[in-house]
Design an enzyme around this catalytic site. Structure first.
Site, mmCIF file in Angstrom:
data_model
loop_
_atom_site.group_PDB
_atom_site.id
_atom_site.type_symbol
_atom_site.label_atom_id
_atom_site.label_comp_id
_atom_site.label_asym_id
_atom_site.label_seq_id
_atom_site.Cartn_x
_atom_site.Cartn_y
_atom_site.Cartn_z
ATOM 1 N N ASP A 269 43.950 39.376 -9.433
ATOM 2 C CA ASP A 269 44.770 38.505 -10.288
ATOM 3 C C ASP A 269 44.301 37.046 -10.340
ATOM 4 O O ASP A 269 44.522 36.352 -11.326
ATOM 5 C CB ASP A 269 46.242 38.528 -9.825
ATOM 6 C CG ASP A 269 46.411 38.190 -8.340
ATOM 7 O OD1 ASP A 269 45.392 37.940 -7.668
ATOM 8 O OD2 ASP A 269 47.555 38.177 -7.860
ATOM 9 N N HIS A 270 43.615 36.579 -9.306
ATOM 10 C CA HIS A 270 43.303 35.143 -9.242
ATOM 11 C C HIS A 270 42.054 34.752 -10.033
ATOM 12 O O HIS A 270 41.886 33.584 -10.373
ATOM 13 C CB HIS A 270 43.100 34.712 -7.783
ATOM 14 C CG HIS A 270 44.382 34.455 -7.056
ATOM 15 N ND1 HIS A 270 45.307 35.423 -6.829
ATOM 16 C CD2 HIS A 270 44.881 33.331 -6.487
ATOM 17 C CE1 HIS A 270 46.331 34.917 -6.160
ATOM 18 N NE2 HIS A 270 46.094 33.641 -5.942
ATOM 19 N N ASP B 282 48.537 35.685 1.043
ATOM 20 C CA ASP B 282 48.901 34.742 -0.007
ATOM 21 C C ASP B 282 50.220 34.125 0.410
ATOM 22 O O ASP B 282 51.123 34.820 0.880
ATOM 23 C CB ASP B 282 49.056 35.469 -1.340
ATOM 24 C CG ASP B 282 49.184 34.466 -2.467
ATOM 25 O OD1 ASP B 282 48.172 34.175 -3.128
ATOM 26 O OD2 ASP B 282 50.299 33.936 -2.680
ATOM 27 N N ARG C 4 53.804 25.446 -7.804
ATOM 28 C CA ARG C 4 53.055 24.315 -7.233
ATOM 29 C C ARG C 4 52.607 23.372 -8.330
ATOM 30 O O ARG C 4 52.206 23.819 -9.400
ATOM 31 C CB ARG C 4 51.812 24.819 -6.500
ATOM 32 C CG ARG C 4 52.188 25.587 -5.301
ATOM 33 C CD ARG C 4 51.035 25.780 -4.356
ATOM 34 N NE ARG C 4 51.612 26.330 -3.162
ATOM 35 C CZ ARG C 4 51.060 27.266 -2.413
ATOM 36 N NH1 ARG C 4 49.874 27.736 -2.726
ATOM 37 N NH2 ARG C 4 51.666 27.713 -1.353
ATOM 38 N N SER D 144 48.465 26.799 0.503
ATOM 39 C CA SER D 144 47.976 28.171 0.444
ATOM 40 C C SER D 144 47.663 28.777 1.808
ATOM 41 O O SER D 144 47.538 28.086 2.819
ATOM 42 C CB SER D 144 46.715 28.138 -0.408
ATOM 43 O OG SER D 144 45.839 29.142 -0.057
ATOM 44 N N ARG E 83 44.831 30.309 2.186
ATOM 45 C CA ARG E 83 43.378 30.495 2.182
ATOM 46 C C ARG E 83 42.737 30.008 3.485
ATOM 47 O O ARG E 83 42.854 28.849 3.868
ATOM 48 C CB ARG E 83 42.748 29.798 0.962
ATOM 49 C CG ARG E 83 42.937 28.314 0.916
ATOM 50 C CD ARG E 83 42.498 27.723 -0.410
ATOM 51 N NE ARG E 83 43.556 27.919 -1.406
ATOM 52 C CZ ARG E 83 43.786 27.105 -2.427
ATOM 53 N NH1 ARG E 83 43.018 26.059 -2.640
ATOM 54 N NH2 ARG E 83 44.768 27.336 -3.272
HETATM 55 C C1 MIC Z 1 47.927 29.587 -4.417
HETATM 56 O O1 MIC Z 1 48.944 29.730 -5.067
HETATM 57 O O2 MIC Z 1 47.535 28.489 -4.029
HETATM 58 C C2 MIC Z 1 47.135 30.799 -4.052
HETATM 59 C C3 MIC Z 1 45.891 30.704 -4.756
HETATM 60 O O3 MIC Z 1 47.798 31.967 -4.484
HETATM 61 C C4 MIC Z 1 46.975 30.841 -2.561
HETATM 62 C C5 MIC Z 1 45.990 31.802 -2.075
HETATM 63 C C6 MIC Z 1 44.584 31.364 -2.223
HETATM 64 O O4 MIC Z 1 44.233 30.280 -1.834
HETATM 65 O O5 MIC Z 1 43.808 32.171 -2.699
HETATM 66 C C7 MIC Z 1 48.223 31.027 -1.747
HETATM 67 O O6 MIC Z 1 49.269 30.675 -2.209
HETATM 68 O O7 MIC Z 1 48.148 31.467 -0.604
HETATM 69 FE FE1 SF4 Z 2 48.873 33.375 -8.286
HETATM 70 FE FE2 SF4 Z 2 49.373 31.749 -6.200
HETATM 71 FE FE3 SF4 Z 2 49.980 31.024 -8.703
HETATM 72 FE FE4 SF4 Z 2 51.343 32.915 -7.549
HETATM 73 S S1 SF4 Z 2 51.239 30.787 -6.910
HETATM 74 S S2 SF4 Z 2 50.567 32.945 -9.639
HETATM 75 S S3 SF4 Z 2 49.796 33.962 -6.352
HETATM 76 S S4 SF4 Z 2 47.970 31.392 -7.882
#
Ligand code: MIC
Ligand code: SF4
Length: 759
Positions: free
Chosen positions: A95-96, A160, A452, A649, A651
């Site tokens: 999805d990312h 995640d 976010r 995140s 990550r």
């Molecule tokens: C995000 O919303 O920042 C992400 C991308 O979903 C991250 C995961 C990532 O860094 O790949 C998260 O929320 O953990």
């Molecule tokens: Fe994807 Fe993270 Fe955004 Fe949710 S918050 S849609 S998991 S990038």
């Protein structure tokens, strides 16, 4: 069709009995979160159930979920454990990595072409180890989990930070780093600091323009991005019965923005409805058959005397709750819509909304998008034209199909909305808003329904003021084109020159909302089947995938002659440490992704980003280049930061990159939970200042000496700072390593430790 049916059947058939047994040991009423944690601890010696806050506990999750951006590194680590298969049911969701530029079909095709190497890797690893693989276009991880896997009372981890979304269906779901997931998949327990349990008492009923999103936007404003650190937020009270299952999921999802370990709602008829609408009737029947409803809620004594059982209780009266608009730049700057005009003036926010965006895992359900349709339909009847650009990303293929069946896609298109693929899209910066790189990054406003809104996150423009609101408010404000519009009171001038008002949004079409029968293959899942003989090939010259080399062991000595890499000023989220957007493509290649280390963090000494002094040469350079210089010259380095360092995140790249580039210590005022664990897992010394103001004692050219002799015995570590003028200063720092985590540090990483123990 029900996934994991047998496992859930067994779990539910034993649930009441186990809860009774646990209660007989701890001899007091329990909150829902405690029940779920204890149940998943059950395999171990039950006599040891008296946990204290902040004590580490070992638990066994029922499931692991991973998304494509974090799965790569997690699987590279899993491969290092030499496991034959995943010992806990696992799914991967693509999805990312999907672009959001030209509309769903073009974007999806291009993304599949461009990411072929990664998707092939994820697909073949899934096939080899028995993991469910959800293909690109199937949807966003958390929507798919809610639709197909989440079950009340279950415990899940996910790579995640928005994994807690499943709390909307009564599951305790926790975001973790990739190493943690890899360990659980290989049969290890999950180690978790026993969280505090915060109770949020919801009273009354929402009406008008207020929706579930406003509960969490309001709560963010009340407690802030650190307000729920190391805590589970448990919602209770009559008000919970007035929120749908997907609304509850929205609230749980965004608990991540408050630092919560997880968020959860008690089981109720909305969850049952959601199961029925999602072709999971058998699950609903199992709950009834086993009479476990009460085990899926806190004990009634807790609800009667919440102040005796929760760490603290926060009350929100839904009847009085207004719609909120949060932002810009941080999700906890919360403004009730009645105050938005005044705040706009006070802060000089750009009023004109250039773009309204609906979607992301937190607000892309069928219910959300139906409310948007309701507003569009009436706006059209009232001859209103949309004033901002409008972009939509549905949450899953299932949702998209129902939108299509009910002709909602046509309605979106009739106002010129662009529909992106069922994926993260603009939420994770996969949106090329500025086609021309040299375009002027001018100050502007956008509003979205995501979770976010950190600087630069969506479009790479640090001058974009991104605001967060419910999908309904985003839509209404996009029709007005202004951030200071209050649809409850304000009128809009239509094409005929008349002043009209929008009606309150409604969730329409209730009877057309049943999803089609679940055929998970049609929904985009290749379900797990194991083929041990598959060999995982990684091209040595690949730019995107690289096998990992173990990090080096600690020699047991003090860390001496350590130099400052950067003293970060202000907010430092994982987006600052390891940017997403264009960098997502290197998530499986540690060396290449390390080129983005801290490039968005502000240097305390010059207020600039990616501009630090190389103490040896005296020249200023970028952070990755300077770090590489130190590494080449065997000079260990230190990162210094402020509060909630690593917020955002899960990550682990944000921990692996500094480790790869020679950082030995991260010393901050406070950490975000997942990031602190990630640092420990990767063998970095994660320390906090005993006195937060000691942060100001750190100068650019200091040399540091960390006294490690007390590391195993005490939680305080002495540090000598030798300033440029030769003066010595001592400060005390703290660590929170338990005995096992100390082993990780000794062995250089948790994986090294696991491997060593397997030999
Ligand atoms: C995000 O919303 O920042 C992400 C991308 O979903 C991250 C995961 C990532 O860094 O790949 C998260 O929320 O953990
Ligand atoms: Fe994807 Fe993270 Fe955004 Fe949710 S918050 S849609 S998991 S990038």
């Amino acid at each position: 069709m029900i996934l994991d049916f047998k496992m859930i059947q067994k779990f539910y058939s034993e649930l009441n009995f186990k809860i009774k047994e646990i209660r007989s040991i701890i001899k007091r009423p329990m909150t829902l979160s405690e029940k779920i944690l204890y149940i998943h601890f059950f395999k171990e010696k039950i006599k040891k159930l008296c946990f204290k806050k902040n004590e580490y506990i070992n638990i066994y999750p029922d499931r692991v979920a991973m998304q494509d951006a974090t799965a790569q590194m997690s699987l590279l680590q899993f491969i290092q454990t030499n496991s034959v298969k995943t010992l806990v049911p696992t799914s991967i969701h693509c999805d990312h990595l999907i672009y959001a530029n030209d509309g769903s079909s073009i974007d999806l095709k291009k993304s599949i072409d461009d990411n072929q190497e990664i998707y092939n890797f994820l697909r073949s690893v899934s096939n080899k180890y028995g993991i469910d693989f959800w293909e690109p276009g199937s949807g966003i991880i958390h929507q798919i989990i809610l639709e197909n896997y989440a079950f009340p009372g279950g415990l899940m981890i996910g790579t995640d930070s928005h994994t807690p979304n499943a709390g909307g269906l009564g599951m305790l779901a926790i975001g973790v780093g990739g190493a943690e997931a890899a360990e659980v998949m290989s049969g290890s327990i999950l180690e978790l600091k026993f969280p505090k349990i915060i109770g949020v008492l919801l009273k009354g009923k929402m009406s008008g323009w207020t929706s579930a999103k406003d509960v969490i936007l309001r709560l963010s404003g009340m407690i802030g991005v650190m307000g729920a650190s190391n805590s589970i937020i448990e919602y209770f009270g009559e008000g919970t019965k007035n929120i749908s299952c997907v609304g509850k999921a929205t609230i749980c999802n965004m608990g991540a923005e408050l630092g919560a370990t997880s968020s959860i709602f008690p089981y109720d008829f909305h969850m049952n409805d959601y199961l029925l609408n999602n072709d999971r009737e058998e699950l609903s029947n199992l709950i009834k058959l086993n009479k476990i409803e009460n085990s899926l809620r806190s004990d009634y004594e807790v609800y009667n005397n919440p102040y005796n059982f929760y760490e603290k209780v926060i009350e929100i009266n839904l009847s009085k709750l207004e719609p909120h608009i949060n932002g810009p730049f941080t999700p906890d700057k919360s403004t009730p819509i009645s105050k938005i005009k005044e705040e706009c003036k006070k802060n000089n926010w750009p009023i004109q909304i250039e773009i309204g965006l609906i979607g992301s895992c937190t607000n892309s359900s069928y219910e959300d998008l139906s409310k948007v349709v309701h507003i569009i339909k009436q706006a059209k009847k009232k001859k209103l034209k949309i004033k901002s650009k409008f972009l939509i990303t549905p949450g899953s293929r299932k949702i998209f199909s129902l939108l299509k069946k009910n002709k909602y896609i046509e309605i979106f298109k009739s106002i010129g909305a662009k529909i992106f693929s069922n994926a993260c899209g603009p939420c994770i910066g996969q949106w090329k808003r500025y086609k021309n790189k040299n375009e002027n990054f001018k100050k502007n406003t956008i509003i979205h329904s995501f979770n976010r809104n950190f600087s630069s996150r969506n479009d790479g423009n640090p001058n974009t003021y991104a605001f967060i609101a419910s999908p309904e408010i985003v839509t209404a404000l996009s029709f007005s084109g202004k951030i200071n519009f209050d649809p409850r009171k304000d009128f809009l001038k239509n094409e005929l020159g008349e002043y009209v008002k929008l009606d309150e949004p409604q969730y329409i079409n209730k009877y057309n909302n049943i999803f089609e029968k679940n055929d998970i293959n049609k929904l985009g899942c290749i379900s797990s089947s194991m083929n041990k003989n598959i060999s995982i090939k990684i091209n040595k010259n690949s730019e995107r995938l690289q096998l990992l080399q173990p990090f080096s062991f600690w020699d047991g000595k003090d860390l001496s002659n350590v130099r400052l890499l950067i003293k970060v000023k202000g907010k430092c989220t994982t987006d600052h440490i390891s940017m997403a957007g264009p960098w997502l493509k290197y998530r499986g290649h540690l060396e290449n992704i390390s080129e983005n280390l801290l490039i968005k963090a502000v240097n305390f000494f010059n207020n600039k980003t990616n501009h630090i002094k190389n103490i040896i040469t005296g020249f200023y350079d970028s952070i990755p280049k300077t770090a590489k210089f130190y590494k080449k010259n065997n000079i260990s380095t230190l990162i210094v930061g402020e509060d909630n360092y690593g917020e955002g995140s899960s990550r682990e790249h944000a921990a692996m990159e500094p480790r790869f580039l020679g950082v030995r210590v991260v010393l901050v005022k406070s950490f975000a939970r997942i990031h602190e664990t990630n640092l420990k897992k990767q063998g970095i010394l994660a320390l906090t200042f005993l006195k937060p103001n000691d942060y100001y004692k750190i100068n650019e050219e200091d040399i540091f000496h960390f006294h490690m002799n007390d590391f195993e015995k005490k939680f305080n570590l002495k540090v000598d700072i030798i300033h440029k003028n030769g003066k010595k200063e001592k400060i005390i720092t703290k660590h929170s390593y338990n005995q096992k985590q100390i082993q990780w540090f000794k062995f250089g990483s948790s994986l090294n430790f696991i491997r060593k123990n397997q030999l």
